[in-house]
Structures are given as C-alpha cells and as structure tokens.
Design a protein around this motif. Structure first.
Motif, PDB file in Angstrom:
ATOM      1  N   ALA A  49       0.811  -1.217   0.000  1.00 49.28           N
ATOM      2  CA  ALA A  49       0.000   0.000   0.000  1.00 49.28           C
ATOM      3  C   ALA A  49       0.846   1.270   0.000  1.00 49.28           C
ATOM      4  CB  ALA A  49      -0.942   0.004   1.202  1.00 49.28           C
ATOM      5  N   THR A  50       2.096   1.173   0.453  1.00 48.93           N
ATOM      6  CA  THR A  50       2.949   2.371   0.565  1.00 48.93           C
ATOM      7  C   THR A  50       4.236   2.264  -0.240  1.00 48.93           C
ATOM      8  OG1 THR A  50       3.917   1.452   2.610  1.00 48.93           O
ATOM      9  CG2 THR A  50       2.060   2.982   2.851  1.00 48.93           C
ATOM     10  N   ARG A  51       4.424   1.178  -0.961  1.00 50.44           N
ATOM     11  CA  ARG A  51       5.687   0.949  -1.665  1.00 50.44           C
ATOM     12  C   ARG A  51       5.993   2.040  -2.681  1.00 50.44           C
ATOM     13  NH1 ARG A  51       5.177  -4.424  -3.504  1.00 50.44           N
ATOM     14  NH2 ARG A  51       6.029  -5.027  -1.483  1.00 50.44           N
ATOM     15  N   GLU A  52       4.954   2.576  -3.339  1.00 46.20           N
ATOM     16  CA  GLU A  52       5.157   3.576  -4.390  1.00 46.20           C
ATOM     17  C   GLU A  52       5.135   5.007  -3.863  1.00 46.20           C
ATOM     18  OE1 GLU A  52       6.016   2.615  -7.398  1.00 46.20           O
ATOM     19  OE2 GLU A  52       5.821   0.544  -6.718  1.00 46.20           O
ATOM     20  N   LEU A  53       4.969   5.194  -2.555  1.00 42.74           N
ATOM     21  CA  LEU A  53       4.931   6.538  -1.985  1.00 42.74           C
ATOM     22  C   LEU A  53       6.305   7.199  -2.133  1.00 42.74           C
ATOM     23  CD1 LEU A  53       3.478   8.726  -0.295  1.00 42.74           C
ATOM     24  CD2 LEU A  53       4.241   7.493   1.766  1.00 42.74           C
ATOM     25  N   PRO A  54       6.407   8.343  -2.808  1.00 40.66           N
ATOM     26  CA  PRO A  54       7.712   8.995  -2.979  1.00 40.66           C
ATOM     27  C   PRO A  54       8.277   9.480  -1.646  1.00 40.66           C
ATOM     28  CG  PRO A  54       6.106   9.837  -4.572  1.00 40.66           C
ATOM     29  CD  PRO A  54       5.339   9.044  -3.561  1.00 40.66           C
ATOM     30  N   VAL A  55       9.574   9.244  -1.450  1.00 40.21           N
ATOM     31  CA  VAL A  55      10.244   9.619  -0.197  1.00 40.21           C
ATOM     32  C   VAL A  55      11.552  10.332  -0.516  1.00 40.21           C
ATOM     33  CG1 VAL A  55      11.303   8.811   1.938  1.00 40.21           C
ATOM     34  CG2 VAL A  55       9.238   7.683   1.080  1.00 40.21           C
ATOM     35  N   ILE A  56      11.730  11.515   0.069  1.00 34.82           N
ATOM     36  CA  ILE A  56      13.001  12.234  -0.006  1.00 34.82           C
ATOM     37  C   ILE A  56      13.623  12.211   1.389  1.00 34.82           C
ATOM     38  CG2 ILE A  56      14.142  14.458  -0.398  1.00 34.82           C
ATOM     39  CD1 ILE A  56      11.998  15.166  -2.399  1.00 34.82           C
ATOM     40  N   MET A  57      14.853  11.712   1.487  1.00 33.86           N
ATOM     41  CA  MET A  57      15.554  11.671   2.770  1.00 33.86           C
ATOM     42  C   MET A  57      16.210  13.025   3.042  1.00 33.86           C
ATOM     43  SD  MET A  57      15.131   8.569   3.989  1.00 33.86           S
ATOM     44  CE  MET A  57      16.349   8.493   5.306  1.00 33.86           C
ATOM     45  N   LEU A  58      16.028  13.516   4.266  1.00 32.00           N
ATOM     46  CA  LEU A  58      16.713  14.720   4.737  1.00 32.00           C
ATOM     47  C   LEU A  58      17.798  14.252   5.692  1.00 32.00           C
ATOM     48  CD1 LEU A  58      13.548  16.837   5.673  1.00 32.00           C
ATOM     49  CD2 LEU A  58      14.713  16.733   3.472  1.00 32.00           C
ATOM     50  N   THR A  59      19.027  14.566   5.391  1.00 34.85           N
ATOM     51  CA  THR A  59      20.095  14.017   6.218  1.00 34.85           C
ATOM     52  C   THR A  59      21.278  14.963   6.363  1.00 34.85           C
ATOM     53  OG1 THR A  59      21.684  12.199   6.405  1.00 34.85           O
ATOM     54  CG2 THR A  59      21.013  12.820   4.189  1.00 34.85           C
ATOM     55  N   ALA A  60      21.872  14.933   7.545  1.00 38.17           N
ATOM     56  CA  ALA A  60      23.124  15.651   7.764  1.00 38.17           C
ATOM     57  C   ALA A  60      24.301  14.756   7.418  1.00 38.17           C
ATOM     58  CB  ALA A  60      23.218  16.102   9.220  1.00 38.17           C
ATOM     59  N   LYS A  61      24.020  13.495   7.114  1.00 41.25           N
ATOM     60  CA  LYS A  61      25.070  12.544   6.760  1.00 41.25           C
ATOM     61  C   LYS A  61      25.470  12.787   5.310  1.00 41.25           C
ATOM     62  CE  LYS A  61      23.503   8.849   9.856  1.00 41.25           C
ATOM     63  NZ  LYS A  61      24.726   8.610  10.590  1.00 41.25           N
ATOM     64  N   THR A  62      26.702  13.189   5.091  1.00 44.61           N
ATOM     65  CA  THR A  62      27.147  13.500   3.734  1.00 44.61           C
ATOM     66  C   THR A  62      28.027  12.400   3.147  1.00 44.61           C
ATOM     67  OG1 THR A  62      29.013  14.744   4.650  1.00 44.61           O
ATOM     68  CG2 THR A  62      27.028  15.977   4.097  1.00 44.61           C
ATOM     69  N   ALA A  63      28.410  11.411   3.980  1.00 40.21           N
ATOM     70  CA  ALA A  63      29.243  10.326   3.463  1.00 40.21           C
ATOM     71  C   ALA A  63      28.463   9.575   2.384  1.00 40.21           C
ATOM     72  CB  ALA A  63      29.641   9.376   4.593  1.00 40.21           C
ATOM     73  N   GLU A  64      29.136   9.273   1.283  1.00 37.93           N
ATOM     74  CA  GLU A  64      28.457   8.689   0.136  1.00 37.93           C
ATOM     75  C   GLU A  64      27.854   7.332   0.454  1.00 37.93           C
ATOM     76  OE1 GLU A  64      29.076  10.039  -4.168  1.00 37.93           O
ATOM     77  OE2 GLU A  64      30.761   8.811  -3.545  1.00 37.93           O
ATOM     78  N   ASP A  65      28.494   6.546   1.354  1.00 41.07           N
ATOM     79  CA  ASP A  65      27.948   5.231   1.663  1.00 41.07           C
ATOM     80  C   ASP A  65      26.617   5.340   2.400  1.00 41.07           C
ATOM     81  OD1 ASP A  65      29.145   6.270   3.910  1.00 41.07           O
ATOM     82  OD2 ASP A  65      29.918   4.365   4.631  1.00 41.07           O
ATOM     83  N   ASN A  66      26.429   6.395   3.215  1.00 40.39           N
ATOM     84  CA  ASN A  66      25.144   6.593   3.880  1.00 40.39           C
ATOM     85  C   ASN A  66      24.063   6.966   2.874  1.00 40.39           C
ATOM     86  OD1 ASN A  66      25.926   6.126   6.603  1.00 40.39           O
ATOM     87  ND2 ASN A  66      26.898   8.128   6.655  1.00 40.39           N
ATOM     88  N   VAL A  67      24.420   7.803   1.914  1.00 37.06           N
ATOM     89  CA  VAL A  67      23.477   8.188   0.869  1.00 37.06           C
ATOM     90  C   VAL A  67      23.066   6.962   0.072  1.00 37.06           C
ATOM     91  CG1 VAL A  67      23.260   9.454  -1.291  1.00 37.06           C
ATOM     92  CG2 VAL A  67      24.258  10.571   0.703  1.00 37.06           C
ATOM     93  N   ILE A  68      24.040   6.148  -0.316  1.00 37.62           N
ATOM     94  CA  ILE A  68      23.759   4.936  -1.083  1.00 37.62           C
ATOM     95  C   ILE A  68      22.872   3.989  -0.292  1.00 37.62           C
ATOM     96  CG2 ILE A  68      24.801   2.878  -2.098  1.00 37.62           C
ATOM     97  CD1 ILE A  68      25.123   5.430  -3.731  1.00 37.62           C
ATOM     98  N   GLN A  69      23.092   3.900   1.024  1.00 38.59           N
ATOM     99  CA  GLN A  69      22.274   3.030   1.855  1.00 38.59           C
ATOM    100  C   GLN A  69      20.808   3.445   1.784  1.00 38.59           C
ATOM    101  OE1 GLN A  69      23.333   3.058   5.991  1.00 38.59           O
ATOM    102  NE2 GLN A  69      22.018   1.329   6.509  1.00 38.59           N
ATOM    103  N   GLY A  70      20.547   4.751   1.875  1.00 37.66           N
ATOM    104  CA  GLY A  70      19.175   5.225   1.785  1.00 37.66           C
ATOM    105  C   GLY A  70      18.553   4.931   0.434  1.00 37.66           C
ATOM    106  N   LEU A  71      19.314   5.139  -0.646  1.00 32.94           N
ATOM    107  CA  LEU A  71      18.803   4.859  -1.983  1.00 32.94           C
ATOM    108  C   LEU A  71      18.584   3.367  -2.188  1.00 32.94           C
ATOM    109  CD1 LEU A  71      21.008   7.335  -4.050  1.00 32.94           C
ATOM    110  CD2 LEU A  71      18.575   7.572  -3.540  1.00 32.94           C
ATOM    111  N   ASP A  72      19.457   2.540  -1.611  1.00 30.83           N
ATOM    112  CA  ASP A  72      19.300   1.093  -1.725  1.00 30.83           C
ATOM    113  C   ASP A  72      18.007   0.618  -1.088  1.00 30.83           C
ATOM    114  OD1 ASP A  72      21.348   0.069  -3.263  1.00 30.83           O
ATOM    115  OD2 ASP A  72      22.768  -0.022  -1.608  1.00 30.83           O
ATOM    116  N   VAL A  73      17.660   1.200   0.054  1.00 34.17           N
ATOM    117  CA  VAL A  73      16.437   0.796   0.751  1.00 34.17           C
ATOM    118  C   VAL A  73      15.207   1.203  -0.045  1.00 34.17           C
ATOM    119  CG1 VAL A  73      15.059   1.159   2.840  1.00 34.17           C
ATOM    120  CG2 VAL A  73      17.515   0.780   3.021  1.00 34.17           C
ATOM    121  N   GLY A  74      15.303   2.290  -0.800  1.00 32.68           N
ATOM    122  CA  GLY A  74      14.175   2.677  -1.635  1.00 32.68           C
ATOM    123  C   GLY A  74      13.853   4.156  -1.661  1.00 32.68           C
ATOM    124  N   ALA A  75      14.699   5.005  -1.032  1.00 30.25           N
ATOM    125  CA  ALA A  75      14.460   6.443  -1.106  1.00 30.25           C
ATOM    126  C   ALA A  75      14.528   6.895  -2.566  1.00 30.25           C
ATOM    127  CB  ALA A  75      15.490   7.200  -0.274  1.00 30.25           C
TER     128      ALA A  75
END
Length: 236
Positions: A74-100
C-alpha cells in the motif's frame, strides 16, 4: 487547484516550521510528525503525496520507517526524499538502496528542496518520460526519443538512451550498478552488473563527436558506481 500533501518527518521543530512555511508558500499542504510512529500513523490515515523523511529520529531511524514503507504494497510507491546531515556517500547509497527516491543534505535551500519535490511528483505521475532535458548543448527529447549535441543528432541504442534519460533526470547523484539495473532495466529483469559497464562505455562513446566531447558527463564514482554531473560539461 488541488493542493499536494507533504508529510514532514523531523524531530526538530525549527526545521519543520521552516519547511512548512516554504512549502505553504509554494501551495503545498503540510502535515508533520516528529517520530516514526506518528509518521506511519499519518501515512495510513492522511495518505500524503510525498514524504520528507529525516534520517535521525527518536524511537527509530528514518531508514527504519523507509524499510517498513517499501515492504508494504500500500505504501511501496509513496515517494520519499531523505533529509540528512550525513554527507558520506555510503550513507546516501544506503538510503537509496532501501528505496528512497531522492535525498538532500542539511543545510539546504528550501527552493532547491521544492524543486526536487516537484520533479519527483512529476516522475511519480509518469511525466518525466516526455520531458525535454537540456544540459549545455546536450538535449534529450523524451517524446521523440532523440538526442542532440548542438544541432547534430546523436546516434545511440535504446538502452543507452534510457540510461542517459535516467541520468539526466537524476543529476549529481551517485548510483550503484544494481540501482541502475533496477531503474533502467527493471527490478524483475536479471542482468549481470558488468552489463552496466558495457552500456556506460557505449554511452560515453556516443557522447563523443569530432567537434564535441560530452563523455565526461558520465563520471565513475570509485567504490560505488556512476553519476551524471554537469560539472563534466566541456569548457567552450
């Protein structure tokens, strides 16, 4: 005009207040939550059009809520933008991998965030595929599926076109090979990761002409994958 509803999930009142004011000026309707429990309840009850989700939250991380949303039909297609103070690229990739669908790092300009929101809502509605996208002299026409460098047409295969269209719609963001496979080839299509490298080489070659070389727009991100960056536009 129907207002699009944005759920702001952040534990800092000052940030929520700043976002709410900026979004309301841009004619969005805002609802707010300061933890993932309240956020999930609002998603179920209010059905927002898009979620702005902070990474660090009390009672569980934004990443935890993102995983929960992407596991639910029911929520899989809901668009999500992550707001983060984490600038390390691996943290960004982690969020995108999960589905952000996108991310933006703090501090950020509200105008940039609103532009990201509008672009993501257009993509969610299927509007991106018809857009005319231009970076310097490189022009992609999604409707006619044609590419131009200046006035010269660029010949490339359908997969290279789809790959370039995705990159130009998502500039300055690094993607892993697996993410590119999911977005360009499709999550249900089995293709080896090295196939991405082959098509990247073909795309770069297509962006090289005797008079113009735009191959540097496609940048290799060591240890991650690739990004499209306008910083690779050749100087005149």
């Amino acid at each position: 005009m129907n207002e699009r509803k944005v759920l702001i999930v952040d534990d800092e009142f000052a940030i929520r207040d700043m976002l709410r004011m900026a979004l309301e000026i841009a004619e969005f309707r805002c609802i707010e939550a300061e933890n993932i429990q309240d956020a999930h309840a609002l998603i179920v009850d209010e059905r927002p059009d898009i979620v702005l989700l902070d990474w660090m939250l009390p009672g569980g991380s934004g990443l935890e809520l993102l995983r929960r949303l992407k596991r639910n039909d029911a929520t899989r297609e809901l668009p999500v933008i992550m707001l983060t103070a984490k600038t390390a690229e691996d943290n960004v990739i982690q969020g995108l991998d999960v589905g952000a669908d996108d991310y933006i790092t703090k501090p950020f300009a509200p105008r940039e965030l609103i532009a990201r929101i509008k672009a993501l809502l257009r993509r969610a509605a299927g509007g991106d595929q018809q857009d005319r996208i231009q970076v310097a002299e490189l022009v992609l026409d999604g409707e006619s599926r044609r590419i131009f460098l200046g006035e010269d047409p660029v010949d490339m295969g359908p997969t290279e076109f789809n790959l370039l269209q995705f990159f130009m719609s998502h500039p300055e963001r690094a993607y892993t090979r697996n993410q590119l496979l999911d977005h360009v080839w499709g999550a249900n299509v089995y293709v080896e990761e090295r196939t991405v490298d082959v098509h990247i080489r073909r795309l770069r070659k297509a962006l090289q002409t005797p008079l113009k070389d735009y191959s540097d727009l496609i940048q290799t991100v060591r240890g991650t994958g690739y990004r499209f960056s306008a910083r690779g536009v050749p100087s005149r």
